[in-house]
Design an enzyme around this catalytic site. Structure first.
Site: not given
Length: 485
Positions: A312, A337, A341
């Site tokens: 991420s 990833k 979010q």
């Protein structure tokens, strides 16, 4: 730092769902844009309801089911649990492991690790195809000390299987009070049998940035996760290294599961000239928005050290510095990833929270690394001692036995310099002699058998070996890369 992008991105989370750490955005402790966004959400509630809320027939259907359960079900039920279950059902239907609903208690735990302090085993997990997958253990945590690795599949906790459980339910099994034991069974690539690990849950106060300047003039900054104050700490340490005459820099994000978007943007800006793209975000309509740097480039060489537990925000930093600052990526292909979010809690009104994927992120050049990861410029695999399964002794291992525990012993002996001649899991004469040599040099009773005391000594020898920086071949390669102009 001025964050260029949608206001809501000021509180975007880029972490893998920190199921074991239970980390989350804190609504009242992030920057003003989130508060404004939450206020706007609340103020526009009635308008949303009219446009996006339940239609009359849908509301009638849900109320009918709720009434049937409350009046006809053979046992009394908790109305709160029913409502939570309905919300969970909506989030689960998205089939996105990073979009989740958290009840009040879970949301509260989730907030703790963003501030850098929490209780648990010290590992992040996610769910893939119904399986609980380890993203990364935090350095120095019970999870790391026990030998839990990125990509391990957790199949049971204290004898309770996790099959069929939701991510939240699995997390509840893994979490527990400080001092309690969590006996995990995990599936690991390359092992035919489950690996058993015993962890003792503990309070974990996460300092996210560690730095040092080597005698050769190469600075090393390790970032363990991107929490609220990580950018501030990173800049402090970077300034100290530069003032000491640093000639090159290694940024170590191995087993860093991610964090907060503005934090990683702030760090990346330290190396990217003004106007360069740090990251791109693509919404559901396919429109892309670029975040541009307000910083300046550096003259010294940079390398980024990563592994399969780098996820991420770590991948955002690696991609930005590779494509925008000429940094060399060293180590293993990262986790993969590539989604963003956002957490919403004030709009729910009861302390619970929804964390939902709202966009993709892409590298400055427009590459989407989701489920693929970023490949290093120079691939360096860790030695086998880093990935060997820890020993869980139920029987003494001796000559002519066969199994994964024997194989682990052989890998340990080989890595420590006691050549057993084979690593196939068969306890032959050569393995017995290697065990004897180890026992002799560690003041153990020389039997050639691996009993509890010998197993414990092997484990400690492996941990000591791993902690010796001289054995870190990935770091050595990264240091060499940072020393090249």
């Amino acid at each position: 730092m001025q964050f260029k992008g949608r206001t809501v991105f000021a509180f975007v989370m880029l972490t893998m769902f920190a199921s074991v750490l239970v980390t989350l955005t804190i609504a009242d402790k992030l920057i003003d844009p989130k508060e404004r966004a939450e206020a706007a959400l609340t103020a526009a509630a009635s308008d949303r309801a009219s446009r996006y809320g339940l239609k009359e027939d849908e509301l009638t259907k849900l109320n009918a089911v709720l009434e049937l359960i409350e009046t006809k079900y053979y046992e009394k039920v908790d109305r709160h649990e029913l409502v939570d279950g309905a919300v969970n059902g909506m989030m689960s239907s998205l089939e996105d492991p990073y979009s989740v609903y958290m009840e009040k208690e879970v949301a509260q735990h989730f907030s703790e690790s963003i501030e850098g302090s929490f209780t648990g085993i010290g590992a992040e997990v996610t769910m893939e195809n119904g399986k609980i997958i380890v993203v990364a253990p935090i350095k120095g945590s019970p999870a790391e000390r026990s030998g839990l690795l990125a990509k391990d599949v957790v199949i049971s906790v204290n004898g309770e299987k996790l099959d069929g459980l939701s991510l939240q339910e699995a997390v509840a099994k893994i979490r527990g009070p400080k001092g309690t034991k969590a006996k995990l069974q995990v599936l690991r690539s390359g092992f035919s049998e489950p690996v058993q690990l015993v962890l003792v849950r503990d309070d974990i106060d996460v300092e996210t940035v560690y730095a040092n300047l080597r005698k050769d003039g190469i600075g090393v900054i390790e970032i363990r996760q991107f929490s609220l104050h990580t950018a501030e700490r990173f800049k402090e340490e970077l300034a100290k290294l530069e003032q000491q005459g640093m000639k090159g820099l290694v940024i170590d994000v191995r087993n860093n599961p991610g964090g907060i978007l503005p934090v990683v943007v702030d760090i990346a800006e330290s190396f990217l000239a003004k106007g360069q793209t740090v990251v791109q975000v693509e919404d559901r309509s396919g429109e892309r928005e670029k975040t541009l740097s307000e910083g300046e480039s550096k003259t010294y060489p940079i390398s980024v050290l990563m592994n399969k537990g780098s996820a991420s925000a770590s991948e955002i930093l690696a991609g930005a510095l590779q494509e925008g600052a000429g940094a060399k990526l060293i180590g293993e292909t990262s986790f993969g990833k590539g989604t963003v979010q956002v957490s919403y809690n004030k709009a729910l009104g009861d302390g619970s929270l929804v964390k939902m994927t709202i966009a993709k992120w892409l590298t400055p050049n427009g590459n989407w690394i989701h489920e693929k990861g970023i490949k290093p410029d120079i691939e360096v695999q860790p030695p086998d001692l880093y990935t060997v399964a820890r020993l869980s002794m139920s029987d003494t291992l001796q000559q002519d036995m066969l199994g994964e525990q024997v194989r682990s012993v052989q890998i340990m002996l080989h890595g420590l310099g006691y050549e057993p001649k084979r690593e196939d899991g068969y306890f032959g004469l050569e393995t017995k002699e290697a065990v004897k040599r180890f026992q002799s040099e560690h003041s153990l009773k020389v039997t050639g058998k691996v009993d509890v005391k010998t197993a414990e000594a092997l484990e400690q020898a492996v941990i000591k070996w791993i902690q010796d920086e001289n054995n870190d071949v990935q770091l050595h390669e990264a240091i060499q890369a940072a020393g090249r102009k």
